[in-house]
Design a protein around this motif. Structure first.
Motif, PDB file in Angstrom:
ATOM      1  N   THR A  28       0.823  -1.219   0.000  1.00  0.00           N
ATOM      2  CA  THR A  28       0.000   0.000   0.000  1.00  0.00           C
ATOM      3  C   THR A  28       0.850   1.259   0.000  1.00  0.00           C
ATOM      4  OG1 THR A  28      -0.101  -0.047   2.420  1.00  0.00           O
ATOM      5  CG2 THR A  28      -1.872  -1.157   1.218  1.00  0.00           C
ATOM      6  N   PHE A  29       2.101   1.158  -0.423  1.00  0.00           N
ATOM      7  CA  PHE A  29       3.029   2.299  -0.330  1.00  0.00           C
ATOM      8  C   PHE A  29       2.444   3.563  -0.953  1.00  0.00           C
ATOM      9  CE2 PHE A  29       7.128   4.252   0.153  1.00  0.00           C
ATOM     10  CZ  PHE A  29       7.234   5.122  -0.920  1.00  0.00           C
ATOM     11  N   SER A  30       1.909   3.451  -2.147  1.00  0.00           N
ATOM     12  CA  SER A  30       1.476   4.640  -2.880  1.00  0.00           C
ATOM     13  C   SER A  30       0.273   5.323  -2.231  1.00  0.00           C
ATOM     14  CB  SER A  30       1.154   4.285  -4.327  1.00  0.00           C
ATOM     15  OG  SER A  30       0.064   3.373  -4.386  1.00  0.00           O
ATOM     16  N   PHE A  31      -0.398   4.648  -1.326  1.00  0.00           N
ATOM     17  CA  PHE A  31      -1.596   5.200  -0.700  1.00  0.00           C
ATOM     18  C   PHE A  31      -1.312   5.850   0.654  1.00  0.00           C
ATOM     19  CE2 PHE A  31      -4.233   3.559  -3.907  1.00  0.00           C
ATOM     20  CZ  PHE A  31      -3.857   2.256  -4.187  1.00  0.00           C
ATOM     21  N   ASN A  32      -0.065   5.816   1.090  1.00  0.00           N
ATOM     22  CA  ASN A  32       0.261   6.278   2.435  1.00  0.00           C
ATOM     23  C   ASN A  32       1.324   7.365   2.448  1.00  0.00           C
ATOM     24  OD1 ASN A  32      -1.181   4.435   4.492  1.00  0.00           O
ATOM     25  ND2 ASN A  32      -0.391   3.010   2.969  1.00  0.00           N
ATOM     26  N   ALA A  33       1.196   8.267   3.413  1.00  0.00           N
ATOM     27  CA  ALA A  33       2.274   9.216   3.673  1.00  0.00           C
ATOM     28  C   ALA A  33       3.460   8.466   4.250  1.00  0.00           C
ATOM     29  CB  ALA A  33       1.795  10.278   4.658  1.00  0.00           C
ATOM     30  N   SER A  53       0.606  11.055   0.339  1.00  0.00           N
ATOM     31  CA  SER A  53       0.428  10.096  -0.749  1.00  0.00           C
ATOM     32  C   SER A  53       0.366  10.790  -2.107  1.00  0.00           C
ATOM     33  CB  SER A  53      -0.828   9.264  -0.526  1.00  0.00           C
ATOM     34  OG  SER A  53      -1.960  10.108  -0.437  1.00  0.00           O
ATOM     35  N   ASP A  54      -0.090  12.050  -2.119  1.00  0.00           N
ATOM     36  CA  ASP A  54      -0.168  12.778  -3.387  1.00  0.00           C
ATOM     37  C   ASP A  54       1.003  13.740  -3.583  1.00  0.00           C
ATOM     38  OD1 ASP A  54      -2.730  15.255  -2.455  1.00  0.00           O
ATOM     39  OD2 ASP A  54      -0.901  14.568  -1.465  1.00  0.00           O
ATOM     40  N   GLY A  55       2.059  13.562  -2.791  1.00  0.00           N
ATOM     41  CA  GLY A  55       3.304  14.275  -3.037  1.00  0.00           C
ATOM     42  C   GLY A  55       3.490  15.604  -2.342  1.00  0.00           C
ATOM     43  N   ARG A  56       2.626  15.936  -1.407  1.00  0.00           N
ATOM     44  CA  ARG A  56       2.785  17.200  -0.698  1.00  0.00           C
ATOM     45  C   ARG A  56       3.785  17.048   0.444  1.00  0.00           C
ATOM     46  NH1 ARG A  56      -1.798  17.929   1.855  1.00  0.00           N
ATOM     47  NH2 ARG A  56      -2.742  16.004   1.088  1.00  0.00           N
ATOM     48  N   PRO A  57       4.844  17.871   0.464  1.00  0.00           N
ATOM     49  CA  PRO A  57       5.863  17.760   1.505  1.00  0.00           C
ATOM     50  C   PRO A  57       5.568  18.654   2.708  1.00  0.00           C
ATOM     51  CG  PRO A  57       6.619  19.273  -0.162  1.00  0.00           C
ATOM     52  CD  PRO A  57       5.252  18.828  -0.584  1.00  0.00           C
ATOM     53  N   ASN A  58       6.168  18.270   3.813  1.00  0.00           N
ATOM     54  CA  ASN A  58       6.110  19.074   5.028  1.00  0.00           C
ATOM     55  C   ASN A  58       7.462  18.924   5.710  1.00  0.00           C
ATOM     56  OD1 ASN A  58       4.983  20.689   7.075  1.00  0.00           O
ATOM     57  ND2 ASN A  58       4.464  18.886   8.286  1.00  0.00           N
ATOM     58  N   TYR A  59       8.016  20.037   6.193  1.00  0.00           N
ATOM     59  CA  TYR A  59       9.367  20.011   6.738  1.00  0.00           C
ATOM     60  C   TYR A  59       9.428  20.614   8.134  1.00  0.00           C
ATOM     61  CZ  TYR A  59      10.671  19.322   1.834  1.00  0.00           C
ATOM     62  OH  TYR A  59      10.780  18.846   0.557  1.00  0.00           O
ATOM     63  N   ALA A  60      10.364  20.112   8.917  1.00  0.00           N
ATOM     64  CA  ALA A  60      10.703  20.770  10.164  1.00  0.00           C
ATOM     65  C   ALA A  60      11.364  22.103   9.831  1.00  0.00           C
ATOM     66  CB  ALA A  60      11.651  19.893  10.982  1.00  0.00           C
ATOM     67  N   ASP A  61      11.157  23.091  10.694  1.00  0.00           N
ATOM     68  CA  ASP A  61      11.739  24.414  10.437  1.00  0.00           C
ATOM     69  C   ASP A  61      13.253  24.348  10.300  1.00  0.00           C
ATOM     70  OD1 ASP A  61       9.390  26.253  12.555  1.00  0.00           O
ATOM     71  OD2 ASP A  61       9.249  25.579  10.474  1.00  0.00           O
ATOM     72  N   SER A  62      13.871  23.443  11.029  1.00  0.00           N
ATOM     73  CA  SER A  62      15.330  23.372  11.049  1.00  0.00           C
ATOM     74  C   SER A  62      15.930  22.911   9.718  1.00  0.00           C
ATOM     75  CB  SER A  62      15.786  22.426  12.160  1.00  0.00           C
ATOM     76  OG  SER A  62      15.261  21.134  11.966  1.00  0.00           O
ATOM     77  N   VAL A  63      15.121  22.312   8.849  1.00  0.00           N
ATOM     78  CA  VAL A  63      15.659  21.804   7.581  1.00  0.00           C
ATOM     79  C   VAL A  63      15.037  22.468   6.356  1.00  0.00           C
ATOM     80  CG1 VAL A  63      16.096  19.582   8.704  1.00  0.00           C
ATOM     81  CG2 VAL A  63      14.045  19.866   7.284  1.00  0.00           C
ATOM     82  N   LYS A  64      14.063  23.338   6.561  1.00  0.00           N
ATOM     83  CA  LYS A  64      13.415  24.003   5.429  1.00  0.00           C
ATOM     84  C   LYS A  64      14.434  24.753   4.590  1.00  0.00           C
ATOM     85  CE  LYS A  64       8.700  24.711   7.102  1.00  0.00           C
ATOM     86  NZ  LYS A  64       7.720  25.693   7.645  1.00  0.00           N
ATOM     87  N   GLY A  65      14.316  24.586   3.284  1.00  0.00           N
ATOM     88  CA  GLY A  65      15.230  25.267   2.375  1.00  0.00           C
ATOM     89  C   GLY A  65      16.522  24.524   2.139  1.00  0.00           C
ATOM     90  N   ARG A  66      16.795  23.496   2.922  1.00  0.00           N
ATOM     91  CA  ARG A  66      18.033  22.713   2.762  1.00  0.00           C
ATOM     92  C   ARG A  66      17.742  21.269   2.355  1.00  0.00           C
ATOM     93  NH1 ARG A  66      21.198  21.717   7.000  1.00  0.00           N
ATOM     94  NH2 ARG A  66      19.506  21.777   8.550  1.00  0.00           N
ATOM     95  N   THR A  97       6.138   5.373   8.461  1.00  0.00           N
ATOM     96  CA  THR A  97       4.865   5.681   7.835  1.00  0.00           C
ATOM     97  C   THR A  97       3.745   5.532   8.835  1.00  0.00           C
ATOM     98  OG1 THR A  97       3.275   4.986   6.153  1.00  0.00           O
ATOM     99  CG2 THR A  97       4.818   3.311   6.948  1.00  0.00           C
ATOM    100  N   PRO A  98       2.756   6.412   8.808  1.00  0.00           N
ATOM    101  CA  PRO A  98       1.621   6.277   9.726  1.00  0.00           C
ATOM    102  C   PRO A  98       0.830   5.003   9.502  1.00  0.00           C
ATOM    103  CG  PRO A  98       1.261   8.074   8.169  1.00  0.00           C
ATOM    104  CD  PRO A  98       2.667   7.648   8.017  1.00  0.00           C
ATOM    105  N   ALA A  99       1.033   4.351   8.359  1.00  0.00           N
ATOM    106  CA  ALA A  99       0.351   3.081   8.129  1.00  0.00           C
ATOM    107  C   ALA A  99       0.862   2.008   9.098  1.00  0.00           C
ATOM    108  CB  ALA A  99       0.561   2.625   6.689  1.00  0.00           C
TER     109      ALA A  99
END
Length: 114
Positions: A28-33, A53-66, A97-99
């Motif tokens: 189920t990889f493609s269906f999970n974050a 699962s649809d490619g939206r990223p989220n980053y910790a502030d400490s690594v944003k931009g890097r 993965t949260p799965a």
């Protein structure tokens, strides 16, 4: 049996780059974050980045931009491109993965020298 296998770590000088990979043996990889976390010596494990699962990223502030997280669903792999590395990025990096929130791989060591 679901497994998460991380690779790509190593020793790099400050300012350098590394690309981590995590292969997930999940049907189920493609269906999970899925995301990356890290644990430095003597510290708690912390969030680094996730990708939905649809490619939206989220980053910790400490690594944003890097750091940049990406995924290849055909290869069941999530990547973490790490640029402009700092000594404080030194840690063991894990994917999760949260799965399967209880499931952690062996991790891959990233060491950034000053």
């Amino acid at each position: 049996q679901v497994q998460l296998v991380e690779s790509g770590g190593g020793l790099v000088q400050a300012g350098g780059s590394l690309r981590l990979s995590c292969v997930a043996s999940m049907s189920t990889f493609s269906f999970n974050a899925i995301g990356w976390y890290r644990q430095a010596p003597g510290k708690q494990r912390e969030f680094v980045a996730t990708i939905s699962s649809d490619g939206r990223p989220n980053y910790a502030d400490s690594v944003k931009g890097r750091f940049t997280i990406s995924r290849d669903n055909a290869k069941k792999t999530v990547y973490l491109q790490m640029n402009s590395l700092k000594p404080e990025d030194t840690a063991v990096y894990y994917c999760n993965t949260p799965a399967y929130p209880w499931l952690w791989g062996q991790g891959t060591q990233v060491t950034v020298s000053s």
